[in-house]
Structure formats: C-alpha cells, structure tokens
Write an enzyme that holds these catalytic residues in place. Structure first.
Site, PDB file in Angstrom:
ATOM      1  N   GLU A 243      67.173  38.417   9.996  1.00 40.40           N
ATOM      2  CA  GLU A 243      66.013  37.538  10.193  1.00 40.40           C
ATOM      3  C   GLU A 243      64.875  38.171   9.411  1.00 40.40           C
ATOM      4  OE1 GLU A 243      66.069  34.732  11.542  1.00 40.40           O
ATOM      5  OE2 GLU A 243      67.819  34.758  12.849  1.00 40.40           O
TER       6      GLU A 243
ATOM      7  N   CYS B   5      56.760  35.693  11.603  1.00 44.15           N
ATOM      8  CA  CYS B   5      57.440  35.255  10.376  1.00 44.15           C
ATOM      9  C   CYS B   5      57.432  33.730  10.296  1.00 44.15           C
ATOM     10  CB  CYS B   5      58.850  35.811  10.310  1.00 44.15           C
ATOM     11  SG  CYS B   5      59.773  35.544  11.814  1.00 44.15           S
TER      12      CYS B   5
ATOM     13  N   GLU C 126      53.386  36.954   2.480  1.00 44.85           N
ATOM     14  CA  GLU C 126      53.168  36.695   3.903  1.00 44.85           C
ATOM     15  C   GLU C 126      51.817  37.297   4.312  1.00 44.85           C
ATOM     16  OE1 GLU C 126      56.656  38.249   5.946  1.00 44.85           O
ATOM     17  OE2 GLU C 126      56.561  36.634   7.387  1.00 44.85           O
TER      18      GLU C 126
ATOM     19  N   LYS D  19      67.141  49.950  17.986  1.00 42.38           N
ATOM     20  CA  LYS D  19      66.028  50.754  17.483  1.00 42.38           C
ATOM     21  C   LYS D  19      64.802  49.863  17.361  1.00 42.38           C
ATOM     22  CE  LYS D  19      64.105  51.647  13.872  1.00 42.38           C
ATOM     23  NZ  LYS D  19      62.751  51.634  14.449  1.00 42.38           N
TER      24      LYS D  19
END
Ligand code: ADP
Length: 485
Positions: free
Chosen positions: A257, A291, A388, A181
């Site tokens: 992850e 990331c 982040e 997906k």
C-alpha cells in the site's frame, strides 16, 4: 488518567515469543509529542538480531497457528475488538499524544481499526475451497486454501493502529503468524494493541512486535532470511520499491500500500455544498496526512470561484491546536521535516503564480503546525501537482471539459484513489471507468471501509486490504489432483 499515566501504562518494549523484552543491547529511542516537541517516553530500539529472534518465534508458532480452528481465531479477534472499545478513551489519548491527530479523530481511527477485527473475525469462518471434475474426466480437483506462513508487517505513522489491524487481523484470520514493525514516530498505539492480543490469548509467538529506528537494517535480514513467506507494507513508494527488490530474493508474497496523488474533480453539475464538504473530508482528515488525501483539486472553470470561496471560508474557520484540546479540528504535522516539506511546497506553488485564498504559512510557536490552506490557480508544473503534500493544503486548478479533467487526473504515476463530484449519471460512470485508480469516491470524500477492498494501481501498490479479498493476501491456494478412473 493523566497524559503521562496513559503513556507510562503502554508497553515500551519489544514483544517476542510471548514476552515483553528490552532490546538485546539495551538501546532505546525517543517518542515525541508533535504538538509540543516534548519527549513522551523511550521505546526499545530493536537490533537486527532482535528482529531475527522475533521472526524465529513466528516461525516456531506457525504450525500451532495453522492448526488453530477458524472459530478460535475468530473469537480472538472479537475479544480484541471488545477490549479496544472498552479502552477507547485511553487508547485515543495515547494516539493523539504520539501522532498529533485530534482526540475525536483518534477515537474514529480506533473504531475503524476495530472494524478490521470484526470484519476478519467473520472472514476467518468463511475460508472456502472447491471440488471440481476434470474436463476430460478421470480425475477430480480438490482446491483448498492454507495460511501463507510467517508474515512481516510494516506500518506507517499516520494511522498508528488501523494500518496495523488491517494487516494483523487478516493474518490471524488466515492462520498466519507475524512480526509487526510499527513506525518509530508512533510505536505506542501498536504496542498497546499487541498487548491486547496477548491478553485475549493469541498463542505465544503468533504475533511479535519489533520497534527500531533503523527500519531498513532490522527488516532486510528478516526479508532475506527466507524464513518469512510474506511481506505486507504500508508506506512510501520509495521504500516499497526497495522492499520489492529485497523480497524478490526469496520470492516472498507481497502486499504494497504505497503513496497516492489523489485527484478530486468537481464538475459544473455537482452539488457544490456536498463537494465542499467532501473536499474538506478528503483533504483535512488526519491533517491531510493520508495516502488517500485529495492532492489535486480540479474544479470546472464556471464554478471554481464559488467553490474556492466556500472551501477557503470553511477551512479558514477550522481550529488549529494540540489534538488533546477540546474543539481542535487540525492537529500538528508529524515532525519538523513534514512541516518543512509543506512550507516548501506552498512556497514553490506561490512562486509559480498560485494565489493564497486562506492560510499559506506555519503559525508561530511550539509544535509542527501548518494552517489550513487553499491555493487557487496552481499551475501543473508546481511541485505539489506531482508530489504527495501530506499536509492541510488544498490546491485548486480549473478545467473546462470532461476529457481534460480525466487526462489531468490520470497524468501521474500514482493510482490509489480518485474523487468525482457530479450529478450526471453517464458522466459519473464514464469517469469511474476511465480513472486509473484502485478506488473511486463518487460524490463522497472518503473511501476507507474495512468491508471494501482498499488498494491502488500503478505505483500506488499491489494487492488489496479489507473486504473479502483482504484475507486472500494471507492465503495460498493448494490444488490436489485426485485420480478417479
Ligand atoms: P513515511 O515517509 O510515511 O515515513 P516510509 O515508507 O519511510 O514512510 O515508512 C513507512 C514504514 O516503513 C515505517 O514503519 C518505516 O520505519 C519503514 N521503513 C522505512 N524505511 C525502510 C526500509 N528501508 N526497510 C524496511 N522498512 C522501512
């Protein structure tokens, strides 16, 4: 081909049991070009029932996939590798249109994505076992590895193809079937790749793709059904935690992850030219939407002014614009929400005393752009010190001792990657050992490599992708005890 021809040529449907099909209720959602906000096309909006059909196809195909030979699986992967390279120009344009990254970076990603195919084409041939004498004798241990089984693969929008091949390639190499997906913002690159797998003859049902706006609604029944044996997810820590809870229900194997908050540390003994180059790479690759992006830049107080000046000059010179334009180095952010987040993080840091060395705003006009930005004197209570950024913003903070740098770097719940610039070997080794992250870039601003184990510690994730370990995530160990009196 024109932009629109490239978009029109890519599949826009669900891929279930070897066929391209519409969503059962005919629903679709829009895919937009983040450089203009323009709608590129509509893509099938899969329902929970579509998801379950895809999973059932994967379950049905699992015995055939498990019985395929390692050589056959390796050959499928190499054939897909060849086709990716044959079509790299059109695929790169497709990726740039849906995701925004400059064409050169899109080509770079497709090459990177293809290397997972080549790497795991090799690993498929090296799935090994063991044979051992029981310590007390009287028995032998036969240790083998078998495919985990049908796997659910969920990928984010920032690397639309590489995050997929990083999962699909080891799944195929291990003999696992899958349902992938992709993110709704960038489904086209992955659908195009899945079509390549169809072309190279991967068995019917072995790889299925479901696109959907309501990711949670579609994935949860699949996860809770007990039909899948594995979930591999790349995305936010927030969603990763939800998925881990859901996976607990049927004790699925998981690979996670998740987010990062990478420190980038420059010591006074560093090669400053290399450190500036590395910082630009670690910060600006993918417009900072990675990331692994340097999120906190700690520079020794004796060199921070010079480092800041040089970084600001170089980042200020970078050309911002639509990724399809020749010479553009910085494309748009993925959507309006991403742009608003960067605006609010920068405003917050400035309101707490940070100063803007370059950039500091979103340019006027269409698209979700943000100017390459360097901020000096970012206080540790600024939101961007813990969140982040996912944008082209480099926050600089001074430090005075090695111990202080290490403490600040580790002061986060994340632990994906850290970067260190120093020419002192003892210090480099002390830092590499002391940093709480799954990966360390030593005098280099990029760590991603298909042949190396990628992954994080703490809330950055579980498991590793790539390297020789990457295939283990899709294999179960089985031990057969053999009596030998
Ligand atoms: P980002 O903030 O980068 O979009 P997300 O973690 O929200 O990261 O998304 C990463 C992937 O996870 C995407 O494919 C997205 O559709 C999917 N996703 C988001 N929420 C859920 C959920 N509740 N269950 C399963 N998948 C989800």
């Amino acid at each position: 081909m024109t932009d629109q021809q490239v978009v029109d040529q890519a599949p826009h449907q669900l891929f279930i049991d070897g066929e391209w099909v519409d969503a059962e209720n005919g629903a679709t959602f829009e895919v937009r070009d983040p450089a203009t906000g323009r709608v590129l096309c509509e893509v099938a909006d899969g329902s929970p029932a579509d998801g379950m059909r895809a999973l059932e196809a994967a379950v049905a195909a699992q015995p055939e996939m498990a019985a395929s030979t390692p050589r056959q699986r390796s050959d499928w992967l190499m054939a897909a590798y060849d086709l990716l390279h044959e079509r790299i120009d059109d695929l790169a344009l497709l990726m740039t249109l849906e995701m925004g990254k400059p064409l050169a970076e899109a080509k770079g990603e497709i090459t990177y994505a293809s290397e997972f195919l080549r790497h795991f084409a090799g690993e498929a041939l090296r799935i090994s076992g063991d044979y051992q004498v029981a310590p007390a004798g009287g028995a032998r241990f036969l240790i083998t590895r078998q495919p985990v089984g049908p796997s659910l693969l969920i990928t984010p929008w920032n690397f639309p193809m590489a995050m997929g091949t990083r999962k699909i390639a080891p799944a195929i190499a291990a003999g696992c079937t899958s349902v992938i997906k992709p993110a709704h913002q960038t489904p086209l690159s992955m659908l195009a790749f899945v079509d390549i797998l169809r072309e190279v003859g991967v068995p019917v049902g072995a790889v299925n793709a479901v696109t959907a706006m309501d990711a949670g609604g579609v994935m949860e029944p699949m996860i809770r059904s007990g039909l899948a044996r594995k979930l591999s997810f790349t995305g936010s820590t927030k969603v990763g935690k939800i998925l881990l809870e859901q996976c607990a229900d049927k004790v699925l194997r998981t690979s996670m992850e998740l987010g990062g908050n990478a420190p980038f540390i420059v010591f006074d003994d560093a090669d400053l030219d290399a450190a500036v180059e590395g910082a630009i790479l670690a910060k600006m690759r993918n417009m900072g939407e990675a990331c692994t992006a340097a999120n906190r830049i700690y520079v020794h107080e004796s060199v921070i002014e010079e480092f800041g000046d040089r970084l600001a000059r170089k980042m200020g010179e970078m050309r911002v614009g639509p990724g399809t334009e020749e010479g553009v180095q910085v494309g748009p952010l993925i959507d309006e929400a991403a742009q608003e987040k960067v605006v609010s993080l920068v405003d917050d840091a400035v309101s707490r005393g940070a100063s803007v060395l370059t950039g500091g705003s979103a340019p006027d006009g269409d698209g979700y752009f943000y100017l390459p930005t360097v901020l000096a004197g970012v206080p540790t209570d600024a939101r961007m010190a813990t969140e982040e950024i996912f944008g082209p913003v480099a926050p600089l903070t001074p430090f005075s001792t090695e111990e202080e740098a290490l403490t600040k770097a580790n002061d986060t719940e994340f632990g994906l990657v850290s970067y260190v610039y120093t020419t002192n070997l003892d210090r480099a080794l002390r830092m590499a050992e002391g940093l709480e992250s799954g990966m360390v870039g030593l005098n280099q601003g990029v760590v991603s490599n298909p042949a190396a184990p990628f992954g994080g510690v703490k809330e950055s994730g579980l498991g590793r992708e790539g390297g020789s370990i990457g295939i283990e995530e899709f294999l179960e160990v089985k031990y057969v005890g053999i009596a030998l009196p």
